[in-house]
Design a protein around this motif. Structure first.
Motif, PDB file in Angstrom:
ATOM      1  N   VAL A 197     -51.896 -12.019  27.573  1.00 12.60           N
ATOM      2  CA  VAL A 197     -51.795 -11.038  26.285  1.00 12.60           C
ATOM      3  C   VAL A 197     -50.843  -9.680  26.338  1.00 12.60           C
ATOM      4  O   VAL A 197     -50.355  -9.538  27.295  1.00 12.60           O
ATOM      5  N   VAL A 198     -50.195  -9.472  25.320  1.00 12.06           N
ATOM      6  CA  VAL A 198     -49.336  -8.143  25.351  1.00 12.06           C
ATOM      7  C   VAL A 198     -49.975  -7.203  24.472  1.00 12.06           C
ATOM      8  O   VAL A 198     -50.574  -7.502  23.470  1.00 12.06           O
ATOM      9  N   LEU A 199     -50.191  -6.079  24.947  1.00 10.57           N
ATOM     10  CA  LEU A 199     -50.966  -4.889  24.336  1.00 10.57           C
ATOM     11  C   LEU A 199     -49.747  -3.630  23.988  1.00 10.57           C
ATOM     12  O   LEU A 199     -48.850  -3.384  24.652  1.00 10.57           O
ATOM     13  N   SER A 200     -50.030  -3.313  22.917  1.00 13.16           N
ATOM     14  CA  SER A 200     -48.899  -2.227  22.272  1.00 13.16           C
ATOM     15  C   SER A 200     -49.421  -1.137  21.384  1.00 13.16           C
ATOM     16  O   SER A 200     -50.363  -1.745  20.399  1.00 13.16           O
ATOM     17  N   VAL A 201     -49.457   0.025  21.367  1.00  6.31           N
ATOM     18  CA  VAL A 201     -49.941   0.953  20.461  1.00  6.31           C
ATOM     19  C   VAL A 201     -48.992   1.165  19.291  1.00  6.31           C
ATOM     20  O   VAL A 201     -47.665   1.472  19.512  1.00  6.31           O
ATOM     21  N   VAL A 202     -49.099   0.809  18.312  1.00  9.54           N
ATOM     22  CA  VAL A 202     -48.432   0.489  17.067  1.00  9.54           C
ATOM     23  C   VAL A 202     -48.494   1.555  15.971  1.00  9.54           C
ATOM     24  O   VAL A 202     -49.777   1.996  15.579  1.00  9.54           O
ATOM     25  N   MET A 203     -47.778   2.221  15.487  1.00 12.73           N
ATOM     26  CA  MET A 203     -47.667   3.458  14.315  1.00 12.73           C
ATOM     27  C   MET A 203     -47.415   2.626  13.086  1.00 12.73           C
ATOM     28  O   MET A 203     -46.424   2.047  12.673  1.00 12.73           O
ATOM     29  N   ASP A 204     -48.712   2.324  12.246  1.00  7.47           N
ATOM     30  CA  ASP A 204     -48.310   2.069  10.639  1.00  7.47           C
ATOM     31  C   ASP A 204     -48.043   3.401   9.868  1.00  7.47           C
ATOM     32  O   ASP A 204     -48.781   4.098   9.427  1.00  7.47           O
ATOM     33  N   SER A 205     -46.635   3.250   9.475  1.00 11.44           N
ATOM     34  CA  SER A 205     -46.437   4.603   8.597  1.00 11.44           C
ATOM     35  C   SER A 205     -46.935   4.345   7.095  1.00 11.44           C
ATOM     36  O   SER A 205     -47.202   5.557   6.571  1.00 11.44           O
ATOM     37  N   ALA A 206     -47.388   3.314   6.588  1.00 16.11           N
ATOM     38  CA  ALA A 206     -47.760   3.306   5.367  1.00 16.11           C
ATOM     39  C   ALA A 206     -49.542   3.696   5.224  1.00 16.11           C
ATOM     40  O   ALA A 206     -49.843   4.463   4.382  1.00 16.11           O
ATOM     41  N   LYS A 207     -50.161   3.718   6.203  1.00 16.27           N
ATOM     42  CA  LYS A 207     -51.758   3.775   6.657  1.00 16.27           C
ATOM     43  C   LYS A 207     -51.476   5.203   7.149  1.00 16.27           C
ATOM     44  O   LYS A 207     -52.579   5.702   7.325  1.00 16.27           O
ATOM     45  N   ILE A 260     -40.601 -12.968  17.950  1.00 16.79           N
ATOM     46  CA  ILE A 260     -40.769 -11.961  17.541  1.00 16.79           C
ATOM     47  C   ILE A 260     -41.895 -11.413  16.699  1.00 16.79           C
ATOM     48  O   ILE A 260     -42.500 -12.638  16.162  1.00 16.79           O
ATOM     49  N   TRP A 261     -42.414 -10.331  17.049  1.00 13.94           N
ATOM     50  CA  TRP A 261     -43.565  -9.990  16.036  1.00 13.94           C
ATOM     51  C   TRP A 261     -43.205  -8.657  15.128  1.00 13.94           C
ATOM     52  O   TRP A 261     -42.542  -7.959  15.863  1.00 13.94           O
ATOM     53  N   GLU A 262     -43.524  -8.688  13.960  1.00 16.09           N
ATOM     54  CA  GLU A 262     -43.100  -7.592  13.433  1.00 16.09           C
ATOM     55  C   GLU A 262     -44.008  -7.628  12.124  1.00 16.09           C
ATOM     56  O   GLU A 262     -44.701  -8.713  11.520  1.00 16.09           O
ATOM     57  N   ALA A 263     -44.278  -6.424  11.505  1.00 15.07           N
ATOM     58  CA  ALA A 263     -44.954  -6.069  10.490  1.00 15.07           C
ATOM     59  C   ALA A 263     -44.749  -5.102   9.388  1.00 15.07           C
ATOM     60  O   ALA A 263     -44.038  -4.189   9.967  1.00 15.07           O
ATOM     61  N   PRO A 264     -44.677  -5.128   8.330  1.00 15.30           N
ATOM     62  CA  PRO A 264     -44.202  -3.783   7.506  1.00 15.30           C
ATOM     63  C   PRO A 264     -44.382  -2.495   7.822  1.00 15.30           C
ATOM     64  O   PRO A 264     -45.900  -2.341   8.291  1.00 15.30           O
ATOM     65  N   CYS A 265     -43.593  -1.486   8.036  1.00 14.73           N
ATOM     66  CA  CYS A 265     -43.917  -0.197   8.080  1.00 14.73           C
ATOM     67  C   CYS A 265     -44.853  -0.089   9.763  1.00 14.73           C
ATOM     68  O   CYS A 265     -45.272   0.973   9.778  1.00 14.73           O
ATOM     69  N   CYS A 266     -44.517  -1.048  10.212  1.00 16.16           N
ATOM     70  CA  CYS A 266     -45.135  -0.768  11.868  1.00 16.16           C
ATOM     71  C   CYS A 266     -43.991  -0.560  12.695  1.00 16.16           C
ATOM     72  O   CYS A 266     -43.113  -1.282  12.925  1.00 16.16           O
ATOM     73  N   TYR A 267     -44.281   0.343  13.699  1.00 14.02           N
ATOM     74  CA  TYR A 267     -43.422   0.913  14.797  1.00 14.02           C
ATOM     75  C   TYR A 267     -44.081   0.590  16.029  1.00 14.02           C
ATOM     76  O   TYR A 267     -45.057   1.616  16.405  1.00 14.02           O
ATOM     77  N   PRO A 268     -44.017  -0.401  16.949  1.00 12.48           N
ATOM     78  CA  PRO A 268     -44.702  -0.586  17.971  1.00 12.48           C
ATOM     79  C   PRO A 268     -43.980   0.228  19.248  1.00 12.48           C
ATOM     80  O   PRO A 268     -42.821   0.579  19.321  1.00 12.48           O
TER      81      PRO A 268
END
Ligand SMILES: [Fe+2]
Length: 473
Positions: free
Chosen positions: A422-432, A396-404
């Motif tokens: 590699v795996v590429l993903s566009v992630v939305m960081d709701s905190a930033k 699993i990959w996860e990070a706070p406030c991140c929506y991949p």
């Protein structure tokens, strides 16, 4: 109404960029090059009118040109006829998945009969030839665009006379036969499923087979193994008369009929012969992952939902209020090509969507690894997951406030292991309040690099990594 933490991902993005250089944080592998091309909805209002559903928004294309010294980022609205008519008229000009056009009832019905429907390619981008890129939605109206500038280049012109009303935005590529397969639906009496094939670089489809159906199912994708195409009919079905005449939005003419069960039809790619028809208990799904032939059966993996409620949960009001929880699970169906019952097996209880695997090497073949966006807790997809179908191991990959978004696997050159890349993903960081392109080691899901985009990129659907000549042998 409460507002979702990830709400920014479901708001319009009106800004466009051309070749903006994004710096890497971290270091991608030295071999990483080519383009990640993606599409997704990015405009949810025109004039005073709002689109109603995530799948309705006007399409924006995104290009991430990958290089060692950074990422060249370009994003541009797809200038489809839907987009141009909406922009000029300041109104919803074409009927979308769950939003009617603002035309009169009669005009809408005529447009549906004539196939004069949307070309809003917000679902997927694919290559029909090495220099022929198109944006797709679930209507057979592909729109060409320039790979570098993302400038729209008009409608893709079929040179055949095959007419249909809807299709999938997930065509399959058979690199051995050098054929692109798809499945269309013609609403008629009776309606038809039509599988087509088209040679790489061609614009002429041929019918592989046609199958009559009384109540066509909503079909987002279909299966392909080495020698077969697999029609999967989830029991979310429409009455063609209602679809053509009711004046209701497309998806709102469909009804959940679990008593119809889940139907599989296995078709031979070359002869078009129906090899097997089989049914089992109902479920719903958008995405088939992969299919392959093994011990006299066809094995097909898909993301299965108990019912079709997920379609309703993707209305924008629900998503912006924090709904939209993904409840699909990775499920395997084994369909004997002779007689015998379909066997269903849940491969993982994790909730996930937007599956991906090493398509170029493994499409239609036995495979070991897949990647998907996953969801833990309430809200929306908030992790990326890798599955080992052999050991049933999960990373699993996860990070706070991140929506991949969708993970896109890119194999390293000369890869030997199936997960070497590699795996590429566009992630939305709701905190930033910003998005980034994420590069993960495909085997471990450890972060290699990220590159921040100038703004939040609305949650999209699909894309692909393309080398210089994507269809080359
Ligand atoms: Fe899809």
């Amino acid at each position: 109404m409460t507002s979702a933490r990830f709400r920014a991902g479901f708001e319009s993005l009106l800004s466009e960029s051309s070749g903006v250089k994004l710096a890497w944080q971290g270091a991608p592998p030295a071999w990483l090059a080519g383009d990640l091309l993606r599409t997704g909805p990015a405009m949810f209002e025109v004039g005073a009118k709002h689109y109603r559903h995530w799948f309705d928004g006007l399409a924006m294309l995104h290009r991430f040109a990958l290089a060692q010294d950074g990422v060249g980022y370009t994003n541009r609205f797809l200038h489809s006829q839907s987009y141009q008519a909406a922009s000029e008229g300041r109104k919803v000009a074409r009927g979308e998945f769950a939003t009617n056009s603002q035309d009169s009832y009669l005009t809408r019905v005529r447009a549906t009969f004539a196939g004069n429907t949307t070309d809003n390619g917000n679902v997927n981008v694919v290559a029909y030839g090495d220099n022929d890129f198109v944006a797709l939605t679930e209507v057979p109206n592909p729109v060409r665009f320039d790979r570098e500038t993302l400038a729209t280049d008009g409608a893709f012109g079929w040179t055949d006379d095959l007419k249909s009303h809807v299709t999938t935005a997930h065509p399959h590529y058979d690199f051995r036969r050098r054929m692109i397969y798809n499945c269309d639906i013609l609403f008629h009496q009776p309606s038809l499923y039509r599988f087509t094939r088209m040679a790489f670089g061609s614009a002429e489809r041929q019918s592989v087979t046609e199958i009559a159906v009384d109540r066509p199912a909503y079909m987002h994708s279909f299966g392909m193994s080495e020698n077969h195409l697999i029609l999967v009919e989830f029991p979310l079905v429409t009455n063609p008369i209602r679809l053509l005449l009711s004046g209701r939005p497309f998806i709102e003419t469909y009804r959940w009929k679990p008593e119809r069960g889940l139907k599989f039809t296995v078709i031979h790619k070359d002869s078009g012969a129906v090899v097997r028809s089989a049914s089992t208990d109902a479920c719903f799904g958008f995405h088939l992952v992969n299919a392959f032939e093994q011990d006299g059966s066809v094995v097909i993996d898909l993301i299965a939902y108990d019912d079709a409620a997920i379609v309703r949960s993707f209305y924008l009001d629900t998503l912006r209020a924090g709904g939209g929880t993904v409840t699909g699970t990775l499920t395997r169906f084994t369909i004997p090509l002779g007689s015998g019952a379909v066997v269903r097996e849940t491969l993982s209880d994790d909730r996930l969507e937007l599956p991906n695997f090493d398509y170029r090497q493994r499409a239609g073949c036995a495979y070991r690894y897949l990647w998907a966006a996953g969801q833990h807790g309430d809200g929306f997809m908030n992790r990326l997951q890798k599955y080992d179908l052999q050991t049933r191991g999960v990373v699993i990959w996860e990070a706070p406030c991140c929506y991949p978004g969708e993970p896109v696997f890119v194999a390293s050159p000369n890869a030997e292991a199936e997960d070497d890349g590699v795996v590429l993903s566009v992630v939305m960081d709701s905190a930033k309040n910003q998005s980034f392109l994420l590069v993960l080691d495909a085997a471990t899901l450890s972060e290699r690099a990220r590159a921040w985009t100038p703004y939040v990129i609305p949650f999209g659907f699909h894309g692909c990594h393309y080398a210089e000549a994507p269809l080359a042998a």
